[in-house]
Design a protein around this motif. Structure first.
Motif, short mmCIF file in Angstrom:
data_model
loop_
_atom_site.label_atom_id
_atom_site.label_comp_id
_atom_site.label_asym_id
_atom_site.label_seq_id
_atom_site.Cartn_x
_atom_site.Cartn_y
_atom_site.Cartn_z
N GLY A 1 0.80 -1.23 0.00
CA GLY A 1 0.00 0.00 0.00
C GLY A 1 0.83 1.27 0.00
N PHE A 2 2.12 1.17 0.02
CA PHE A 2 3.00 2.36 0.01
C PHE A 2 3.58 2.56 -1.39
N ALA A 3 3.54 3.80 -1.84
CA ALA A 3 4.14 4.11 -3.15
C ALA A 3 5.67 4.08 -2.99
N VAL A 4 6.33 3.38 -3.87
CA VAL A 4 7.79 3.25 -3.76
C VAL A 4 8.49 3.55 -5.08
N LYS A 5 9.72 3.94 -4.97
CA LYS A 5 10.60 4.10 -6.13
C LYS A 5 11.45 2.84 -6.22
N ILE A 6 11.54 2.31 -7.41
CA ILE A 6 12.40 1.13 -7.59
C ILE A 6 13.78 1.63 -7.99
N VAL A 7 14.76 1.25 -7.19
CA VAL A 7 16.12 1.73 -7.44
C VAL A 7 17.06 0.53 -7.55
N LYS A 8 17.80 0.49 -8.65
CA LYS A 8 18.79 -0.58 -8.83
C LYS A 8 20.14 -0.05 -8.36
N VAL A 9 20.73 -0.71 -7.40
CA VAL A 9 22.02 -0.27 -6.88
C VAL A 9 23.11 -1.25 -7.33
N LEU A 10 24.10 -0.70 -8.01
CA LEU A 10 25.21 -1.54 -8.49
C LEU A 10 26.50 -1.06 -7.84
N PRO A 11 27.25 -1.95 -7.22
CA PRO A 11 28.50 -1.50 -6.60
C PRO A 11 29.52 -1.12 -7.68
N GLY A 12 30.31 -0.09 -7.38
CA GLY A 12 31.34 0.33 -8.32
C GLY A 12 32.53 -0.60 -8.29
N ASP A 13 32.72 -1.23 -7.13
CA ASP A 13 33.85 -2.14 -6.95
C ASP A 13 33.49 -3.55 -7.44
N ASP A 14 34.22 -4.04 -8.43
CA ASP A 14 33.91 -5.35 -9.01
C ASP A 14 34.11 -6.49 -8.02
N ALA A 15 34.96 -6.25 -7.03
CA ALA A 15 35.27 -7.32 -6.08
C ALA A 15 34.20 -7.47 -5.00
N ASN A 16 33.24 -6.56 -4.98
CA ASN A 16 32.22 -6.60 -3.93
C ASN A 16 31.36 -7.86 -4.06
N ASP A 17 30.99 -8.46 -2.93
CA ASP A 17 30.15 -9.67 -2.96
C ASP A 17 28.77 -9.35 -3.54
N LEU A 18 28.32 -8.12 -3.30
CA LEU A 18 27.02 -7.72 -3.84
C LEU A 18 27.13 -7.50 -5.34
N VAL A 19 26.22 -8.11 -6.07
CA VAL A 19 26.22 -7.95 -7.53
C VAL A 19 25.21 -6.88 -7.92
N LEU A 20 24.01 -7.01 -7.36
CA LEU A 20 22.94 -6.07 -7.69
C LEU A 20 21.93 -6.05 -6.54
N ALA A 21 21.49 -4.86 -6.20
CA ALA A 21 20.42 -4.75 -5.21
C ALA A 21 19.30 -3.91 -5.81
N THR A 22 18.09 -4.44 -5.76
CA THR A 22 16.94 -3.65 -6.19
C THR A 22 16.19 -3.23 -4.94
N LEU A 23 16.17 -1.93 -4.70
CA LEU A 23 15.52 -1.42 -3.49
C LEU A 23 14.19 -0.77 -3.85
N TYR A 24 13.20 -1.07 -3.07
CA TYR A 24 11.88 -0.44 -3.24
C TYR A 24 11.77 0.59 -2.12
N ILE A 25 12.08 1.84 -2.48
CA ILE A 25 12.22 2.88 -1.44
C ILE A 25 10.96 3.74 -1.35
N ASP A 26 10.43 3.76 -0.12
CA ASP A 26 9.29 4.63 0.18
C ASP A 26 9.89 6.03 0.38
N GLU A 27 9.79 6.83 -0.65
CA GLU A 27 10.48 8.13 -0.66
C GLU A 27 9.92 9.07 0.42
N LYS A 28 8.59 8.96 0.63
CA LYS A 28 7.92 9.87 1.57
C LYS A 28 8.43 9.62 3.00
N ASN A 29 8.49 8.33 3.39
CA ASN A 29 8.92 7.99 4.77
C ASN A 29 10.39 7.65 4.86
N LEU A 30 11.05 7.63 3.71
CA LEU A 30 12.46 7.27 3.62
C LEU A 30 12.74 5.91 4.26
#
Lengths: 229, 290
Positions: free
Chosen positions: A110-139
């Motif tokens: 029920g909350f409006a969210v922004k879909i944000v794809k976060v990609l690490p700049g460092d290739d060695a990072n364990d994280l490959v891709l994170a898709t965050l659904y951010i409630d901009e109003k409530n942060l």
């Protein structure tokens, strides 16, 4: 032909400009989460994995910046997806060098969210891709889809309550794909469990799920480093 | 009858061979404890390697799990230790020529047989109490107590530490019933022989033979499996499986399949009573010459 190429370039650069615009939102979110240097939390752990029969149990969770995380089951044994629970939103947002791309808008619980794809700049990072659904109003991050090199992909759903001002969720649900589990019968000395195998087969296609419902957080009161050793 | 039982117990515990079983159990358990104390992490790591992508936290190799591992290894061998005594109860007397003198006492043959069998049952009970002392209590002291994780062939069960002890009481009680059935087999065979080697080997052969049949997944044998006592002997493990709720969370204090335990107990008790009845019937008609 040249006009067409120019149009593509303009469209492409405008999309890129939009994508760049998500970094301030992620940084605002980071500033909010940065209020928390450490916390201790108590809660209830529920495990819903096809091949694991585990009771609901009370747990203690410890976090300390930058990325120390530990879950301790009161006087007992925890069986959890490797690495999955220890990747907190702080890990994702605290990348330092990252690219945040806008991927549209959506509604989560029920909350409006922004879909944000976060990609690490460092290739060695364990994280490959994170898709965050951010409630901009409530942060607040309402949902996340995390892909790591070591531990595959999992979804995190978050529900907030009285600790939302710190960006700390009251309920966190981790969902992930499970592989089949099979141990040779010669090891377990079980030669007659056909009926139970059938029960397990029914559950085989289910996604694994680990749910933590927090009932209290103690924030910024200090956590001993030895807990994470 | 009580006097007869006392005499039979005296005879059992006067023989040095009786203590072989107690010594064997104690030494085997201590060997397992020693190995797991030194190298238990390897064992746990092997088990964990079967669930890639998951990690276990806490004292996995605690007294409850070590006891379970010990019982899995030992309860296969305990029938031999029970048979050493039960298969000697009548044949041993025949071998040394005291059976006729025994029958000259003012007790019926049925009373004599029942007293001897009860003495065997008491021996079996004490053997399992001894096993419980070493396998459960000593392991709890040495390895501590925590939740119990059991790696079954197609799933993993986590049982809360405060939900484990009663399961062991049930498991040892079940093992006692199963071993009593084994004792009854040896006891019956001992009527037909004049030395104990034949009945001991005979009892073990029966157990091995039927165990092979009960583990073969061939439809032809599936029909008779439920009626073989060996099929039910390992069902003590049923105490260590829990029901789950709709969210797939284990429900503490439950047993996944209690009916399976009840059925096994009934089959084992039925065999014991049947074998004892046959023993009484045959012994009453037996022409005792030794």
């Amino acid at each position: 032909m040249n006009k067409l190429l120019l149009l593509f370039l303009l469209l492409g650069s405008s999309t890129f400009a939009d994508a760049q615009d998500m970094a301030p939102l992620v940084n605002k979110l980071k500033a909010k989460l940065d209020q928390v240097n450490d916390y201790q939390a108590t809660g209830v752990l529920k495990t819903d994995i096809a091949f694991i029969k585990a009771p609901v149990s009370r747990v203690k969770v410890f976090f300390k910046k930058p990325n120390h995380f530990r879950l301790v089951k009161d006087g007992g044994i925890s069986i959890l997806p490797k690495g999955g629970l220890s990747v907190t939103l702080n890990n994702v947002i605290d990348l330092g060098n990252f690219v945040a791309l806008a991927a549209g808008d959506a509604t989560v619980d029920g909350f409006a969210v922004k879909i944000v794809k976060v990609l690490p700049g460092d290739d060695a990072n364990d994280l490959v891709l994170a898709t965050l659904y951010i409630d901009e109003k409530n942060l607040l991050v309402r949902k996340a889809n995390i892909t790591t090199r070591e531990n595959g992909t999992y979804d995190i759903s978050l529900a907030y309550g009285k600790f939302s001002s710190y960006g700390l969720a009251d309920k966190v649900v981790f969902s992930f794909n499970t592989k089949n589990y099979k141990l040779p019968k010669g090891v377990t000395l079980e030669f007659d469990d056909e009926a139970k195998t059938t029960d397990a087969e029914k559950l085989k296609n289910k996604k694994g799920k680990v749910e933590i419902t927090y009932d209290n957080y103690t924030i910024n009161k200090g956590v001993d480093d030895n807990i994470f050793k | 009858m009580w006097k007869l039982l006392q005499i039979e117990l005296y005879k059992i515990f006067k023989r040095p061979r009786t203590y072989i079983a107690f010594g064997t159990i104690a030494s085997l358990i201590m060997i397992v404890q020693f190995g797991l104390k030194l190298d238990g992490k390897e064992y746990v790591d092997f088990m964990l390697s079967t669930v890639p992508g998951f990690e276990l936290g806490g004292n996995v190799l605690n007294g409850y799990l070590v006891c379970y591992i010990t019982l899995m290894m030992l309860l296969i061998n305990v029938p031999l230790l029970v048979t050493i005594i039960s298969a000697d109860m009548i044949s041993g007397e025949a071998n040394i020529g005291t059976l006729r003198f025994l029958l000259a006492k003012p007790y019926s043959r049925a009373q004599l047989i029942i007293a001897k069998f009860l003495a065997t049952v008491i021996y079996t009970f004490l053997l399992l109490v001894w096993l419980a002392l070493f396998a459960l209590l000593l392991n709890m002291l040495l390895f501590g107590v925590s939740d119990m994780v059991i790696f079954k062939s197609s799933y993993i069960v986590v049982i809360k530490s405060n939900d484990v002890f009663w399961r062991y009481l049930g498991a040892f009680g079940f093992a006692f019933i199963a071993m009593t059935t084994v004792a009854a087999v040896g006891f019956l065979l001992s009527i037909f022989a004049e030395n104990s080697i034949g009945p001991i080997v005979g009892t073990m052969s029966i157990i091995v033979f039927f165990t092979v049949i009960s583990t073969l997944n061939i439809p032809l044998y599936s029909a008779i499996k439920p009626y073989l006592f060996v099929t039910h002997m390992n069902n003590w493990k049923e105490f260590f499986d829990e029901k789950v709720d709709l969210n797939n969370s284990a429900i503490s204090g439950t047993i996944q399949n209690p009916q399976r335990i009840i059925n096994s107990v009934l089959v084992l008790l039925g065999h014991t009573v049947g074998l004892l009845a046959v023993a009484v019937f045959i012994f009453k008609r037996k022409d005792v010459l030794s």
